[in-house]
Design a protein around this motif. Structure first.
Motif, PDB file in Angstrom:
ATOM      1  N   TYR A 120      52.042  44.191 -30.462  1.00  8.24           N
ATOM      2  CA  TYR A 120      50.593  44.145 -30.656  1.00  8.24           C
ATOM      3  C   TYR A 120      50.229  42.918 -31.486  1.00  8.24           C
ATOM      4  CZ  TYR A 120      45.872  46.001 -31.265  1.00  8.24           C
ATOM      5  OH  TYR A 120      44.511  46.180 -31.233  1.00  8.24           O
ATOM      6  N   PRO A 121      49.124  42.228 -31.152  1.00 15.54           N
ATOM      7  CA  PRO A 121      48.765  41.004 -31.887  1.00 15.54           C
ATOM      8  C   PRO A 121      48.577  41.241 -33.383  1.00 15.54           C
ATOM      9  CG  PRO A 121      47.457  41.220 -29.882  1.00 15.54           C
ATOM     10  CD  PRO A 121      48.192  42.505 -30.046  1.00 15.54           C
ATOM     11  N   SER A 122      48.859  40.213 -34.163  1.00 18.45           N
ATOM     12  CA  SER A 122      48.695  40.283 -35.614  1.00 18.45           C
ATOM     13  C   SER A 122      47.230  40.491 -35.979  1.00 18.45           C
ATOM     14  CB  SER A 122      49.200  38.996 -36.269  1.00 18.45           C
ATOM     15  OG  SER A 122      50.565  38.811 -36.008  1.00 18.45           O
ATOM     16  N   ARG A 123      47.013  41.188 -37.074  1.00 17.79           N
ATOM     17  CA  ARG A 123      45.668  41.436 -37.573  1.00 17.79           C
ATOM     18  C   ARG A 123      45.647  41.246 -39.086  1.00 17.79           C
ATOM     19  NH1 ARG A 123      44.481  40.745 -33.072  1.00 17.79           N
ATOM     20  NH2 ARG A 123      43.671  42.235 -31.538  1.00 17.79           N
ATOM     21  N   GLY A 124      44.473  40.900 -39.610  1.00 14.41           N
ATOM     22  CA  GLY A 124      44.318  40.748 -41.050  1.00 14.41           C
ATOM     23  C   GLY A 124      43.625  41.921 -41.698  1.00 14.41           C
TER      24      GLY A 124
END
Length: 349
Positions: free
Chosen positions: A290-294
């Motif tokens: 899953y794409p990185s998130r902040g």
């Protein structure tokens, strides 16, 4: 406005804006409206999971996830929700003129916008020329003219959703410079929208809410709970929702398989067969690819919603009095809408 109607209700939903963001330095328009009207500084309490689809569906129906069955964003459209039916404020106000304008086009289906008299984007499809953000949602600048046009048609009930801060907070973190700028941007859009309401301000109840807050998360602290459940032979579906996860199925009642999982802070059984699991601070639930998130939301720490009521309607003073003694909840807002339209005998207490 419909013949014989002397009040109109506007509900503005600011996606991803927590109660703590109602500040003069970053959101001066919202802060001015709050301090001159009814305001609960600690906000309204979101339902769990503290995510967009469960909460906006609750805002427009007054029902809880136990009733509308959307406990998390990924559960919308799942067979688990089949058969659930809750009426929207648009259905209950079917004799009134109503409109729904959204920044997240999927809300046309999630929040049953087709039950309103008019909605944008039409059929939940953004025009090819529409300005969109990194996730493909309409920017606040794109939503604003449609919200203003709807206001100028003077419906009895208008719901407007701005999505910008949610995208910025997910990508960069809720306290990042990019997120702070998104709060200022949506506040400017709110100012433009409020200006369009001024000609009939005295007959309006303007409610300003949000769906959830966000909190910082670290990419290296992700928890693949779905993968773990499969490895441990858990007979249940696992749905990741940022800082929360929902487990649906026979084994949801038994939480022993969660013992010793790093980053899991707690869990609770919502009903037989449905368990919500919360992550510890900075941890989140996501598959390895899953794409990185902040920033993320879903758990108890992101439940504080904006809670502001303004306009010239006498209910503003009544709401202020109630909020001084009782914190509102997401399921209260539909009742406020219906009470103002005189379609409910009393507002929620």
């Amino acid at each position: 406005m419909s013949a014989g109607t002397n009040v109109a209700v506007v509900l503005v939903i600011l996606d991803g804006v927590g109660a703590r963001r109602v500040r003069a330095d970053t959101m001066p328009t919202l802060h001015t409206l709050a301090t001159s009207g009814a305001w609960r500084p600690d906000g309204s309490e979101a339902v769990l999971c503290s995510a967009t689809y469960p909460n906006i569906l609750t805002l427009v129906t007054g029902s809880t996830p136990a009733q509308h069955r959307v406990f998390a964003n990924p559960l919308f459209g799942h067979e688990f929700t089949a058969g659930a039916h809750t009426q929207t404020v648009f259905e209950r106000a079917s004799t009134c003129m109503s409109e729904f304008v959204v920044g997240d086009q999927y809300l046309i289906d999630v929040a049953k916008a087709r039950t309103a008299g008019r909605h944008w984007p039409p059929e939940g499809v953004l025009p090819a020329s529409a300005g969109v953000d990194e996730f493909g949602y309409a920017t606040d600048a794109q939503v604003l003219p449609h919200a203003v046009a709807a206001a100028e048609r003077a419906p009895d009930l208008l719901v407007v959703h701005f999505n910008g801060p949610d995208t910025a907070s997910h990508l960069h973190g809720p306290d990042s410079p990019e997120a702070i700028e998104s709060y200022r941007t949506v506040d400017a859009a709110l100012a433009g929208f409020i200006d369009s309401l001024r000609p009939r301000w005295d007959e309006l109840l303007v409610l300003i809410a949000s769906d959830h807050d966000q909190e910082p998360i670290d990419d290296d602290r992700r928890i693949d709970l779905a993968g773990l459940a499969a490895a441990r032979g858990v007979e249940a579906g696992v749905f990741h929702e940022g800082t929360a996860a929902v487990v649906v199925g026979r084994d949801a009642c038994d939480d022993r398989w969660l013992s010793g999982v790093p980053g899991v802070e707690g869990s609770w059984l919502c009903e037989p067969g449905v368990r919500v699991i919360a992550s510890a601070p900075h941890h989140w639930f996501a598959a390895p690819g899953y794409p990185s998130r902040g920033g993320g939301h879903g758990g108890p720490r992101t439940r504080d919603q904006v809670a502001v009521a303004t306009g010239g309607h006498p209910m503003v003073a009544q709401i202020a009095q109630v909020w001084r003694h009782r914190r509102p909840a997401a399921q209260d807002w539909a009742g406020l809408v219906l009470a103002a339209l005189k379609l409910a005998t009393v507002a929620p207490r």
